[in-house]
Write an enzyme that holds these catalytic residues in place. Structure first.
Site, short mmCIF file in Angstrom:
data_model
loop_
_atom_site.label_atom_id
_atom_site.label_comp_id
_atom_site.label_asym_id
_atom_site.label_seq_id
_atom_site.Cartn_x
_atom_site.Cartn_y
_atom_site.Cartn_z
N ASN A 69 -50.44 -19.59 -0.49
CA ASN A 69 -50.59 -19.98 -1.91
C ASN A 69 -51.81 -19.32 -2.53
OD1 ASN A 69 -48.50 -22.00 -2.96
ND2 ASN A 69 -48.93 -22.75 -0.89
N HIS A 117 -47.98 -29.48 -3.77
CA HIS A 117 -47.38 -30.31 -2.71
C HIS A 117 -45.94 -29.86 -2.49
CE1 HIS A 117 -46.91 -33.74 -0.09
NE2 HIS A 117 -45.72 -33.93 -0.65
C1 GAR Z 1 -48.07 -25.43 1.61
O1 GAR Z 1 -46.71 -25.62 1.84
C2 GAR Z 1 -48.63 -26.54 0.75
O2 GAR Z 1 -47.74 -26.99 -0.22
C3 GAR Z 1 -48.86 -27.61 1.78
O3 GAR Z 1 -49.38 -26.93 2.90
C4 GAR Z 1 -48.88 -25.58 2.90
C5 GAR Z 1 -50.06 -24.64 2.96
O4 GAR Z 1 -49.63 -23.30 3.10
N1 GAR Z 1 -49.76 -28.63 1.29
C6 GAR Z 1 -49.63 -29.91 1.58
O5 GAR Z 1 -48.80 -30.36 2.34
C7 GAR Z 1 -50.63 -30.83 0.88
N2 GAR Z 1 -50.23 -32.20 0.99
P1 GAR Z 1 -50.56 -22.06 2.76
O6 GAR Z 1 -51.90 -22.26 3.51
O7 GAR Z 1 -49.81 -20.89 3.31
O8 GAR Z 1 -50.75 -21.98 1.29
#
Ligand code: GAR
Length: 208
Positions: free
Chosen positions: A14, A110
């Site tokens: 992200n 989320h």
């Molecule tokens: C993502 O899917 C984000 O939406 C989730 O963790 C992942 C992080 O991925 N966040 C949560 O679950 C927060 N409650 P990334 O480090 O590759 O962005």
């Protein structure tokens, strides 16, 4: 130009979506000025480095209480003059003092359609495990403001994604990232930086 500080804990896809959006001009009213990781060695730190963005590690385990951790983060965010704080896969709960100081200036992505599969214990791959075990046909992602209730702040944008019969938590996570998270997070960041999000009585409105 608003100053965006991104908080991460893991892979940072992200964060990468935000970096790419700034690079290609779809984020034009703000700039990522700092990345803060709660974990040493998180790949997100590599992504920051490759993009030439300064980063810092503030690890919960180096602080003896939640209050002292919150104070340390607060100090850095104030020092960084953060206008917008983006939680992009940040897996540590923020203290109330920080949330109050930056009220309606912290957003979180989320990986579900809130209020489904959210709140304490719902993070990362677990969210998709729950969604599949419940048998939902549609899931997706939500970007919301952060308040003192876990995943309970005003919803800003949501994007639905179809669940397929042969999905595993991993395939569903990937599709939701690609089709939802990486799209709506940069969009909301730009809307915020352009002062186009209004919050009223727990609801948000996008100003044209
Ligand atoms: C993502 O899917 C984000 O939406 C989730 O963790 C992942 C992080 O991925 N966040 C949560 O679950 C927060 N409650 P990334 O480090 O590759 O962005």
């Amino acid at each position: 130009m608003k100053r965006i500080v991104v908080l991460v804990s893991g892979g940072g896809t992200n964060l990468q979506a935000l970096i790419d959006a700034e690079k290609c001009g779809s984020i034009k009213s703000g700039s990522i000025t700092c990345v803060i990781s709660s974990k040493e060695g998180a790949y997100a730190l590599e992504r920051a480095k490759n993009a030439g963005i300064p980063s810092r590690v503030v690890s919960r385990k180096n602080y003896d209480s939640s209050d002292s951790y919150t104070n340390a983060l607060l100090e850095i965010l104030t020092e960084e003059k953060a206008d917008l704080i983006v939680l992009a896969g940040f897996m540590t709960i923020l203290g109330e003092k920080l949330i109050k100081t930056f009220e309606n200036r912290i957003i979180n992505v989320h990986p579900s359609l809130i209020p489904a599969f959210c709140g304490e214990g719902f993070y990362g791959l677990h969210v998709h495990e729950y969604a599949l075990s419940r048998g939902v046909k549609i899931s997706g992602a939500t970007v919301h403001f952060v308040n003192e209730i876990a995943d309970g702040g005003p919803i800003i944008m949501q994007q639905p994604v179809a669940v397929l019969d042969n999905d595993t938590p991993e395939t569903l996570q990937k599709r939701i990232m690609e089709q939802a998270e990486w799209k709506i997070l940069p969009k909301v960041a730009e809307l915020f930086c352009a002062d186009k999000i209004k919050v009223e009585n727990g609801r948000t409105y996008i100003l044209e």
